[in-house]
Design a protein around this motif. Structure first.
Motif, PDB file in Angstrom:
ATOM      1  N   GLY A 103       0.819  -1.205   0.000  1.00 14.17           N
ATOM      2  CA  GLY A 103       0.000   0.000   0.000  1.00 14.17           C
ATOM      3  C   GLY A 103       0.848   1.249   0.000  1.00 14.17           C
ATOM      4  O   GLY A 103       2.079   1.180  -0.004  1.00 14.17           O
ATOM      5  N   ALA A 104       0.173   2.397  -0.005  1.00 11.88           N
ATOM      6  CA  ALA A 104       0.873   3.679  -0.071  1.00 11.88           C
ATOM      7  C   ALA A 104       0.429   4.587   1.072  1.00 11.88           C
ATOM      8  O   ALA A 104      -0.756   4.659   1.401  1.00 11.88           O
ATOM      9  N   ILE A 105       1.408   5.279   1.650  1.00 12.04           N
ATOM     10  CA  ILE A 105       1.162   6.290   2.687  1.00 12.04           C
ATOM     11  C   ILE A 105       1.581   7.643   2.120  1.00 12.04           C
ATOM     12  O   ILE A 105       2.700   7.772   1.599  1.00 12.04           O
ATOM     13  N   GLN A 106       0.713   8.609   2.250  1.00  9.69           N
ATOM     14  CA  GLN A 106       1.083   9.992   1.930  1.00  9.69           C
ATOM     15  C   GLN A 106       1.414  10.679   3.241  1.00  9.69           C
ATOM     16  O   GLN A 106       0.616  10.673   4.166  1.00  9.69           O
ATOM     17  N   LEU A 107       2.598  11.266   3.316  1.00 11.36           N
ATOM     18  CA  LEU A 107       3.018  11.992   4.505  1.00 11.36           C
ATOM     19  C   LEU A 107       2.967  13.476   4.198  1.00 11.36           C
ATOM     20  O   LEU A 107       3.594  13.935   3.239  1.00 11.36           O
ATOM     21  N   ASP A 108       2.205  14.210   4.983  1.00  7.52           N
ATOM     22  CA  ASP A 108       2.077  15.652   4.839  1.00  7.52           C
ATOM     23  C   ASP A 108       2.819  16.296   6.005  1.00  7.52           C
ATOM     24  O   ASP A 108       2.370  16.212   7.152  1.00  7.52           O
ATOM     25  N   LEU A 109       3.967  16.908   5.720  1.00  8.09           N
ATOM     26  CA  LEU A 109       4.834  17.478   6.749  1.00  8.09           C
ATOM     27  C   LEU A 109       4.758  18.995   6.673  1.00  8.09           C
ATOM     28  O   LEU A 109       5.105  19.587   5.657  1.00  8.09           O
ATOM     29  N   THR A 110       4.321  19.599   7.778  1.00 15.65           N
ATOM     30  CA  THR A 110       4.030  21.023   7.797  1.00 15.65           C
ATOM     31  C   THR A 110       5.079  21.808   8.570  1.00 15.65           C
ATOM     32  O   THR A 110       5.498  21.410   9.658  1.00 15.65           O
ATOM     33  N   THR A 111       5.477  22.931   7.978  1.00 17.88           N
ATOM     34  CA  THR A 111       6.339  23.923   8.625  1.00 17.88           C
ATOM     35  C   THR A 111       5.653  25.267   8.419  1.00 17.88           C
ATOM     36  O   THR A 111       5.557  25.740   7.286  1.00 17.88           O
ATOM     37  N   GLY A 112       5.163  25.865   9.503  1.00 13.69           N
ATOM     38  CA  GLY A 112       4.435  27.125   9.373  1.00 13.69           C
ATOM     39  C   GLY A 112       3.219  26.948   8.490  1.00 13.69           C
ATOM     40  O   GLY A 112       2.378  26.097   8.750  1.00 13.69           O
ATOM     41  N   ASN A 113       3.152  27.724   7.400  1.00 11.91           N
ATOM     42  CA  ASN A 113       2.007  27.606   6.501  1.00 11.91           C
ATOM     43  C   ASN A 113       2.353  26.829   5.222  1.00 11.91           C
ATOM     44  O   ASN A 113       1.632  26.900   4.235  1.00 11.91           O
ATOM     45  N   ARG A 114       3.460  26.106   5.235  1.00 12.01           N
ATOM     46  CA  ARG A 114       3.904  25.307   4.091  1.00 12.01           C
ATOM     47  C   ARG A 114       3.807  23.820   4.415  1.00 12.01           C
ATOM     48  O   ARG A 114       4.185  23.389   5.505  1.00 12.01           O
ATOM     49  N   THR A 115       3.327  23.033   3.457  1.00 13.39           N
ATOM     50  CA  THR A 115       3.225  21.585   3.634  1.00 13.39           C
ATOM     51  C   THR A 115       3.967  20.888   2.510  1.00 13.39           C
ATOM     52  O   THR A 115       3.719  21.154   1.336  1.00 13.39           O
ATOM     53  N   ASP A 116       4.898  20.002   2.883  1.00 12.74           N
ATOM     54  CA  ASP A 116       5.599  19.150   1.924  1.00 12.74           C
ATOM     55  C   ASP A 116       4.916  17.793   1.927  1.00 12.74           C
ATOM     56  O   ASP A 116       4.589  17.254   2.993  1.00 12.74           O
ATOM     57  N   HIS A 117       4.725  17.247   0.744  1.00 12.75           N
ATOM     58  CA  HIS A 117       4.049  15.960   0.606  1.00 12.75           C
ATOM     59  C   HIS A 117       5.039  14.910   0.114  1.00 12.75           C
ATOM     60  O   HIS A 117       5.820  15.162  -0.806  1.00 12.75           O
ATOM     61  N   TRP A 118       4.981  13.751   0.729  1.00 13.57           N
ATOM     62  CA  TRP A 118       5.798  12.613   0.332  1.00 13.57           C
ATOM     63  C   TRP A 118       4.872  11.424   0.159  1.00 13.57           C
ATOM     64  O   TRP A 118       3.968  11.215   0.969  1.00 13.57           O
ATOM     65  N   LEU A 119       5.097  10.621  -0.858  1.00 15.60           N
ATOM     66  CA  LEU A 119       4.323   9.413  -1.072  1.00 15.60           C
ATOM     67  C   LEU A 119       5.266   8.222  -0.973  1.00 15.60           C
ATOM     68  O   LEU A 119       6.280   8.158  -1.687  1.00 15.60           O
ATOM     69  N   VAL A 120       4.954   7.312  -0.075  1.00  9.87           N
ATOM     70  CA  VAL A 120       5.768   6.113   0.136  1.00  9.87           C
ATOM     71  C   VAL A 120       4.911   4.907  -0.234  1.00  9.87           C
ATOM     72  O   VAL A 120       3.924   4.603   0.441  1.00  9.87           O
ATOM     73  N   GLU A 121       5.287   4.256  -1.334  1.00 14.33           N
ATOM     74  CA  GLU A 121       4.578   3.066  -1.788  1.00 14.33           C
ATOM     75  C   GLU A 121       5.358   1.848  -1.321  1.00 14.33           C
ATOM     76  O   GLU A 121       6.534   1.703  -1.652  1.00 14.33           O
ATOM     77  N   MET A 122       4.699   0.999  -0.530  1.00 14.57           N
ATOM     78  CA  MET A 122       5.374  -0.146   0.080  1.00 14.57           C
ATOM     79  C   MET A 122       4.813  -1.453  -0.472  1.00 14.57           C
ATOM     80  O   MET A 122       3.607  -1.572  -0.690  1.00 14.57           O
ATOM     81  N   ARG A 123       5.706  -2.404  -0.652  1.00 17.81           N
ATOM     82  CA  ARG A 123       5.332  -3.780  -0.957  1.00 17.81           C
ATOM     83  C   ARG A 123       6.415  -4.651  -0.332  1.00 17.81           C
ATOM     84  O   ARG A 123       7.465  -4.143   0.055  1.00 17.81           O
ATOM     85  N   PRO A 124       6.197  -5.949  -0.199  1.00 22.04           N
ATOM     86  CA  PRO A 124       7.190  -6.777   0.475  1.00 22.04           C
ATOM     87  C   PRO A 124       8.601  -6.584  -0.094  1.00 22.04           C
ATOM     88  O   PRO A 124       8.845  -6.780  -1.272  1.00 22.04           O
TER      89      PRO A 124
END
Length: 126
Positions: free
Chosen positions: A26-47
């Motif tokens: 599956g995939a997790i989207q990580l939304d990392l916020t600093t002040g009013n800015r958000t960086d998005h990371w997508l981590v797609e995992m499989r075995p």
């Protein structure tokens, strides 16, 4: 975005074979916020494999965190489960992905495997 976070995401594909041994996909989207800015990371995992992209995408789960907290997670100065339970970050979606993903975080500095401690004690008394 901090250098520790960038290095953490860059290291995931090489570390995946040792960390992701179960059948989780599956995939997790990580939304990392600093002040009013958000960086998005997508981590797609499989075995045994991870694909990381800097951006949004279709995800089975979303994790929202401050960049400061996430940096503490990737350096072992905070625990992911504790952060979610204390509502310092939020997670929604497939919880199994969270349980597998958190295995990428390092142990706190100075932590020792209790088996090593037991072996040392046995060696001194035996």
């Amino acid at each position: 975005m901090g250098e520790a976070i960038e290095q953490f995401f860059a290291s995931l594909p090489a570390r995946a074979p040792a960390v992701l041994r179960g059948p989780t996909t599956g995939a997790i989207q990580l939304d990392l916020t600093t002040g009013n800015r958000t960086d998005h990371w997508l981590v797609e995992m499989r075995p045994g494999a991870v694909r990381v992209t800097h951006g949004r995408g279709p995800a089975d789960a979303i994790w929202n965190s401050s960049a400061d907290l996430f940096e503490r997670l990737v350096t072992g100065r905070a625990a992911a489960m504790a952060a979610v339970l204390r509502n310092e970050s939020t997670y929604s979606g497939n919880v199994v992905l969270f349980l597998d993903f958190r295995r990428f975080f390092p142990d706190p500095p100075g932590t020792r495997d209790p088996r090593d401690t037991a072996r040392e004690r046995l060696g001194r008394s035996g």
